[in-house]
Design a protein around this motif. Structure first.
Motif, PDB file in Angstrom:
ATOM      1  N   GLN A   1      47.446  37.569  10.042  1.00 22.11           N
ATOM      2  CA  GLN A   1      48.158  37.267   8.580  1.00 22.11           C
ATOM      3  C   GLN A   1      47.282  37.568   7.497  1.00 22.11           C
ATOM      4  OE1 GLN A   1      49.365  33.243   8.065  1.00 22.11           O
ATOM      5  NE2 GLN A   1      50.483  33.610   6.481  1.00 22.11           N
ATOM      6  N   VAL A   2      45.885  37.259   7.457  1.00 20.74           N
ATOM      7  CA  VAL A   2      44.888  37.356   6.500  1.00 20.74           C
ATOM      8  C   VAL A   2      44.719  38.882   6.229  1.00 20.74           C
ATOM      9  CG1 VAL A   2      42.416  37.315   5.866  1.00 20.74           C
ATOM     10  CG2 VAL A   2      43.613  35.188   7.064  1.00 20.74           C
ATOM     11  N   LYS A   3      44.765  39.494   7.397  1.00 19.15           N
ATOM     12  CA  LYS A   3      44.426  40.958   7.081  1.00 19.15           C
ATOM     13  C   LYS A   3      45.523  41.765   6.497  1.00 19.15           C
ATOM     14  CE  LYS A   3      42.023  44.844   9.242  1.00 19.15           C
ATOM     15  NZ  LYS A   3      41.251  45.402  10.355  1.00 19.15           N
TER      16      LYS A   3
ATOM     17  N   SER B   1      45.473  41.237   2.667  1.00 23.15           N
ATOM     18  CA  SER B   1      44.343  41.535   2.058  1.00 23.15           C
ATOM     19  C   SER B   1      44.429  43.038   2.115  1.00 23.15           C
ATOM     20  CB  SER B   1      43.037  40.949   2.876  1.00 23.15           C
ATOM     21  OG  SER B   1      43.367  39.576   2.837  1.00 23.15           O
ATOM     22  N   ASP B   2      44.943  43.749   0.945  1.00 25.22           N
ATOM     23  CA  ASP B   2      44.822  44.963   0.788  1.00 25.22           C
ATOM     24  C   ASP B   2      43.368  45.371   0.294  1.00 25.22           C
ATOM     25  OD1 ASP B   2      46.390  47.735   0.182  1.00 25.22           O
ATOM     26  OD2 ASP B   2      44.984  47.373  -1.595  1.00 25.22           O
ATOM     27  N   ILE B   3      42.857  46.511   0.999  1.00 29.24           N
ATOM     28  CA  ILE B   3      41.488  46.602   0.992  1.00 29.24           C
ATOM     29  C   ILE B   3      41.114  47.094  -0.469  1.00 29.24           C
ATOM     30  CG2 ILE B   3      41.507  49.090   1.766  1.00 29.24           C
ATOM     31  CD1 ILE B   3      38.624  48.325   3.202  1.00 29.24           C
ATOM     32  N   VAL B   4      42.124  47.968  -1.047  1.00 27.29           N
ATOM     33  CA  VAL B   4      41.668  48.387  -2.482  1.00 27.29           C
ATOM     34  C   VAL B   4      41.638  47.178  -3.499  1.00 27.29           C
ATOM     35  CG1 VAL B   4      42.771  49.811  -4.653  1.00 27.29           C
ATOM     36  CG2 VAL B   4      42.686  50.668  -2.216  1.00 27.29           C
TER      37      VAL B   4
ATOM     38  N   GLU C   1      45.524  54.154   2.561  1.00 28.57           N
ATOM     39  CA  GLU C   1      46.441  54.193   3.612  1.00 28.57           C
ATOM     40  C   GLU C   1      46.056  53.702   4.887  1.00 28.57           C
ATOM     41  OE1 GLU C   1      48.648  57.944   6.281  1.00 28.57           O
ATOM     42  OE2 GLU C   1      47.452  58.450   4.195  1.00 28.57           O
ATOM     43  N   ARG C   2      44.726  53.943   5.302  1.00 28.22           N
ATOM     44  CA  ARG C   2      44.137  53.593   6.565  1.00 28.22           C
ATOM     45  C   ARG C   2      43.528  52.531   6.423  1.00 28.22           C
ATOM     46  NH1 ARG C   2      42.093  59.302   8.971  1.00 28.22           N
ATOM     47  NH2 ARG C   2      41.429  59.699   6.677  1.00 28.22           N
TER      48      ARG C   2
ATOM     49  N   ASP D   1      36.315  47.948   7.616  1.00 30.01           N
ATOM     50  CA  ASP D   1      37.465  47.340   6.990  1.00 30.01           C
ATOM     51  C   ASP D   1      37.272  46.259   5.980  1.00 30.01           C
ATOM     52  OD1 ASP D   1      36.652  45.287   8.716  1.00 30.01           O
ATOM     53  OD2 ASP D   1      38.588  45.511  10.100  1.00 30.01           O
ATOM     54  N   VAL D   2      38.302  45.525   5.698  1.00 27.71           N
ATOM     55  CA  VAL D   2      38.196  44.908   4.819  1.00 27.71           C
ATOM     56  C   VAL D   2      37.229  43.480   5.033  1.00 27.71           C
ATOM     57  CG1 VAL D   2      40.266  43.333   5.340  1.00 27.71           C
ATOM     58  CG2 VAL D   2      39.614  43.501   2.994  1.00 27.71           C
TER      59      VAL D   2
END
Length: 598
Positions: free
Chosen positions: A11-13, A16-19, A54-55, A68-69
């Protein structure tokens, strides 16, 4: 792992959009498919830090950091993986679930929280004693006389402990701290049936973790009293081998300079900061450890050891160089002249003079060689032989054969002996490190080569194919089992992909980032940053075939070169094993010619 916690992580990931997350730390600019910025993990003027929306991963083409984030938040906040998840959960307003914890886990966590609280209160108290009490005036003058300004005092939260047996306990008890909590934090101790403060009439130096939390204290006398230094014992939140004093305030300067200066004591570090050299940290008088090296490798690729110039300091530096090199750091050692420590030198000679020492510092391996020569009687043959024997382990730490050969030439010149004799001894000792005598050492592949070799590109492209099209793996498992990947990191990634079976691309990516260490995450991101393949099934197989053949050819060529060197060595020694090595060389050359031509 508890399913509830796994669902929480997911859920957290997903939230949490990395941008969006990275944009909260650095300014991103969209160019084409990627978002770009100057890397927050190393100093640069031209953006080489890219984020793939996107990735959902980031990668820096300059310092080769990626992930990753969760990886990004860990690095930027200097936090652990669970702490990074909590940070992102708080950002997304997602409540942290209660996981199944034992009573011991609950007690341990509460004990750590209590220590952070107690240490923070003690730090504030010591600071007030320095600034607002009559005895503290002498301590303040002590700092000023050492060139430590009020700004530096504030930066390091320096303080003073009153000349009283229980002043700290009395004042913190009024803040709600129990005797048990103070004792657990190492601030008071029992003696002759009663408790008394540990630090009495000393200038106080708080020791903080990279996030700036106070985890321990050091106290120094202001005269010739003994013990000169007194430190908090190790606790649940403080372990010397995992702590570098001053890293919390030096992080930004280290990243900008791409270099950390390591000294032995906190007063050395503080004095360097007072002189404007803000990339200094200290190993707290304990031996430089693998944990210290890994901690520094997260924020820089280069370190300079500035230990005391006495024999003990130089001996410690010799050992520290090997540990730092093993962690992948570029290492130098400066020589503080006139037998002084960095603190005394910088206070007398100033910043520019110290920076000159840094510029002229010896390469780490050269320092090890020079020190070893100085400890042997090289005016006699026996001393030279012993000296070479002692130095060979340092040569074996070199990243490449070329680097080792350069040092061998240097050593031969210093000892005035034949270079070939040292080379022969080096190869003999290196070969004997491997079981059975059938294998020979292979130079480790550098993880930060500016221009990737054809083999590196082939391995990365093949892994990207396996990421995207896991059905390809079965066709090449047998060959890859023989050749392996030249890079241990890429070999590890390949094995993890195989274990995941036919999982989809997103699952493979997330599993690798979640399970990998920093180096694995960076290499995974580097692989994913490659361009995707546009081909049908037959085309993909043809592409993969080319990469596998490149790996197989390189494997055979490396084996040929290894056995050819052994043949040369045995020939020079009139060793009958020469004939066996020549036979192996001919067999390998035949295989290469049959498979790939001349």
């Amino acid at each position: 792992m508890d399913q509830q916690y796994e669902d929480f992580k997911r859920q957290v990931k997903d939230s949490s959009d990395i941008v969006d997350v990275i944009a909260g730390y650095v300014s991103l600019q969209k160019k084409g498919r990627y978002y770009w910025a100057c890397c927050p993990f190393h100093g640069e003027k031209t953006p080489s830090f890219c984020v793939d929306k996107e990735r959902q991963f980031f990668y820096c083409y300059g310092c080769h950091t990626g992930g990753d984030v969760f990886t990004f938040v860990q690095k930027i906040e200097n936090s652990t993986f669970p702490e990074a998840i909590k940070t992102l959960a708080g950002r997304a307003n997602i409540p942290v679930p209660e996981t199944h914890r034992t009573a011991a886990d609950v007690r341990r966590e509460q004990r750590r929280k209590d220590m952070y609280t107690v240490n923070d209160l003690a730090c504030r108290y010591f600071s007030a004693c320095l600034q607002k009490t009559r005895p503290g005036a002498a301590a303040l003058e002590y700092f000023h006389n050492r060139g430590i300004t009020d700004a530096v005092i504030e930066r390091f939260s320096l303080g003073y402990s009153l000349p009283s047996f229980n002043a700290l306990e009395f004042n913190l008890a009024r803040k709600g701290c129990s005797r048990e909590q103070l004792a657990a934090a190492g601030l008071i101790r029992q003696k002759n049936g009663s408790y008394r403060d540990v630090f009495i009439n000393r200038v106080m130096i708080p020791i903080k973790d990279p996030r700036g939390r106070v985890i321990a204290f050091g106290g120094r006398v202001m005269d010739d009293g003994l013990p000169k230094y007194l430190n908090t014992g190790e606790t649940d939140v403080f372990q010397k081998r995992e702590t570098l004093f001053g890293l919390d305030v030096a992080l930004k300067a280290i990243r900008e300079a791409k270099e950390a200066i390591i000294v032995e004591g906190y007063m050395d570090a503080i004095s360097l900061h007072a002189a404007g050299i803000n990339r200094a940290v200290a190993s707290l008088g304990t031996a430089f450890s693998e944990q210290h090296a890994k901690l520094l490798h997260r924020v820089t690729e280069s370190v300079v050891f500035a230990y005391d110039s006495d024999d003990a300091g130089r001996r410690n530096a010799v050992r520290a160089v090997s540990i730092a090199k093993k962690a992948g750091l570029s290492v130098k050692v400066l020589n503080v002249p006139e037998g002084k420590d960095p603190d005394a030198f910088v206070r007398k000679s100033g910043r520019d003079a110290f920076e000159d020492l840094v510029k002229n510092a010896w390469d780490g391996t050269e320092f090890q060689i020079r020190y070893t020569i100085s400890k042997n009687n090289v005016s006699e043959l026996a001393g030279k032989v012993q000296c070479v024997s002692n130095i060979i382990p340092y040569l074996q730490e070199c990243k490449t054969e070329i680097e080792a050969e350069e040092y061998i030439r240097f050593l031969a010149k210093e000892l005035v002996i034949d270079e070939g004799l040292i080379m022969g001894e080096y190869r003999k000792k290196s070969a004997s490190r491997f079981s059975g005598g059938n294998s020979v050492p292979r130079a480790p592949v550098s993880s930060a080569q500016p221009v990737p070799s054809a083999l590196e590109l082939a391995e990365r492209k093949l892994l990207l194919l396996f990421f995207r099209y896991s059905w390809l793996i079965d066709s090449y498992k047998e060959i890859i089992q023989q050749t392996g990947f030249a890079s241990p990191v890429r070999q590890s990634i390949y094995e993890k992909i195989c274990k995941l079976g036919n999982a989809d691309f997103s699952t493979v990516k997330e599993s690798l980032f979640a399970a990998g260490d920093e180096e694995t995450n960076a290499e995974t991101a580097r692989i994913l940053a490659g361009e995707d393949f546009v081909a049908d099934e037959a085309g993909l197989k043809q592409i993969a075939e080319g990469y596998v053949r490149r790996m197989q050819r390189d494997f055979l060529q490396r084996a040929y070169e290894d056995h050819r060197r052994l043949a040369d060595m045995y020939a020079g020694m009139n060793d009958p094993r020469f004939e066996d090595e020549i036979k192996i060389c001919n067999e390998l050359r035949g295989k290469i010619t049959n498979l790939y031509g001349n």
